[in-house]
Design a protein around this motif. Sequence first.
Motif, short mmCIF file in Angstrom:
data_model
loop_
_atom_site.label_atom_id
_atom_site.label_comp_id
_atom_site.label_asym_id
_atom_site.label_seq_id
_atom_site.Cartn_x
_atom_site.Cartn_y
_atom_site.Cartn_z
N PHE A 15 45.90 39.62 60.05
CA PHE A 15 46.06 39.83 58.62
C PHE A 15 45.68 41.26 58.27
O PHE A 15 44.57 41.71 58.54
N LEU A 16 46.63 41.98 57.66
CA LEU A 16 46.35 43.31 57.12
C LEU A 16 46.00 43.10 55.65
O LEU A 16 46.88 42.82 54.83
N LYS A 17 44.74 43.18 55.32
CA LYS A 17 44.24 42.84 53.98
C LYS A 17 44.71 43.84 52.93
O LYS A 17 44.82 45.03 53.18
N ASP A 18 44.98 43.31 51.74
CA ASP A 18 45.31 44.12 50.57
C ASP A 18 44.01 44.30 49.79
O ASP A 18 43.53 43.35 49.16
N LEU A 19 43.44 45.48 49.85
CA LEU A 19 42.16 45.73 49.20
C LEU A 19 42.24 45.69 47.68
O LEU A 19 41.21 45.58 47.00
N ASN A 20 43.45 45.80 47.11
CA ASN A 20 43.62 45.77 45.66
C ASN A 20 43.95 44.39 45.12
O ASN A 20 44.14 44.22 43.93
N ALA A 21 44.04 43.38 45.99
CA ALA A 21 44.39 42.03 45.57
C ALA A 21 43.23 41.37 44.85
O ALA A 21 42.06 41.62 45.18
N PRO A 22 43.53 40.51 43.85
CA PRO A 22 42.44 39.78 43.20
C PRO A 22 41.83 38.79 44.19
O PRO A 22 42.52 38.32 45.09
N PRO A 23 40.56 38.47 44.05
CA PRO A 23 39.93 37.55 44.99
C PRO A 23 40.48 36.14 44.86
O PRO A 23 40.91 35.73 43.79
N SER A 24 40.48 35.39 45.97
CA SER A 24 40.92 34.01 45.93
C SER A 24 39.83 33.17 45.28
O SER A 24 38.68 33.59 45.21
N PRO A 25 40.15 31.96 44.79
CA PRO A 25 39.13 31.14 44.12
C PRO A 25 37.92 30.85 45.01
O PRO A 25 36.82 30.68 44.51
N MET A 26 38.11 30.80 46.31
CA MET A 26 37.01 30.49 47.21
C MET A 26 36.08 31.69 47.42
O MET A 26 34.97 31.51 47.88
N ARG A 27 36.52 32.90 47.09
CA ARG A 27 35.72 34.09 47.36
C ARG A 27 35.25 34.81 46.10
O ARG A 27 34.76 35.91 46.17
N VAL A 28 35.41 34.18 44.96
CA VAL A 28 35.03 34.81 43.70
C VAL A 28 33.57 34.49 43.39
O VAL A 28 33.11 33.37 43.59
N LYS A 29 32.84 35.48 42.88
CA LYS A 29 31.47 35.22 42.46
C LYS A 29 31.50 34.34 41.22
O LYS A 29 32.32 34.53 40.32
N ASP A 77 52.38 34.09 35.62
CA ASP A 77 51.25 34.46 36.47
C ASP A 77 50.09 33.49 36.30
O ASP A 77 49.43 33.10 37.27
N ILE A 78 49.82 33.10 35.06
CA ILE A 78 48.72 32.17 34.81
C ILE A 78 49.01 30.82 35.46
O ILE A 78 48.16 30.24 36.12
N ASN A 79 50.23 30.32 35.31
CA ASN A 79 50.57 29.02 35.91
C ASN A 79 50.61 29.09 37.43
O ASN A 79 50.32 28.12 38.11
N ARG A 80 50.93 30.25 37.98
CA ARG A 80 50.85 30.41 39.44
C ARG A 80 49.39 30.35 39.88
O ARG A 80 49.06 29.74 40.89
N ALA A 81 48.50 30.96 39.11
CA ALA A 81 47.07 30.89 39.42
C ALA A 81 46.56 29.46 39.34
O ALA A 81 45.72 29.05 40.15
N VAL A 82 47.09 28.67 38.41
CA VAL A 82 46.72 27.25 38.35
C VAL A 82 47.10 26.56 39.65
O VAL A 82 46.33 25.78 40.21
N GLY A 83 48.28 26.89 40.18
CA GLY A 83 48.72 26.33 41.46
C GLY A 83 47.84 26.75 42.62
O GLY A 83 47.78 26.08 43.64
N TYR A 96 42.90 27.92 40.36
CA TYR A 96 42.16 28.42 39.21
C TYR A 96 42.39 27.49 38.01
O TYR A 96 43.40 26.81 37.92
N TRP A 97 41.45 27.50 37.08
CA TRP A 97 41.63 26.78 35.82
C TRP A 97 41.56 27.82 34.71
O TRP A 97 40.51 28.44 34.49
N PRO A 98 42.68 28.06 34.01
CA PRO A 98 42.66 29.11 32.98
C PRO A 98 41.81 28.70 31.79
O PRO A 98 41.76 27.53 31.41
N ASP A 99 41.15 29.65 31.23
CA ASP A 99 40.30 29.44 30.06
C ASP A 99 41.08 29.90 28.84
O ASP A 99 41.16 31.08 28.55
#
Length: 171
Positions: A90-104, A120-126, A129-132
């Motif tokens: 895996f060549l990591k993308d340093l600018n990518a948002p963190p995955s739900p498992m790695r977020v503080k 984008d929000i509905n993709r994050a739900v998939g 993530y749970w949008p606020d």
Amino acid sequence: MNNRFIYDEASSALYGPDGSFLKKLYCPKAMHWNQLLVNRDDERWRGCSHCKEQVLDLDKSDEQYAIEKLTNRYSKACVHVSSNSDKVIFLKDLNAPPSPMRVKTDKDRVFVKTARSVEDINRAVGMGYWPDVRILNFDTENLRTKVSVGQDPVTGTIETTGDLRMRFKTS
């Protein structure tokens, strides 16, 4: 000689062990392996109920088989690989948002401060993530349009409408 596939997160490109481009990977639904339909005949494949395509698991497939299936010009096969796979570099993308498992988190709540499109929000739900969705204070002097935002209480997906009389599902 390298015998592992290479995945570039920044470009979503999958390369063969020899460095040849195989496929651009993109799933707007961001499906996880356990959300796909089980194929009883072959554990290397599962089906997607959204796009109706077959998904090849690189972790369970040998190198030559995967290359053959992914380079077939008639194939629309998608690819799955676990993040700790020994078959992919895996060549990591340093600018990518963190995955739900790695977020503080703060008291079991994840905060991602951003403004995105409904898609984008509905993709994050998939992705887990749970949008606020909540009412914010706004500048009434510079307000030019009004949009109503509704959130499904079960799935978390959101919808928008310009008709402020529309009532969204409440439960």
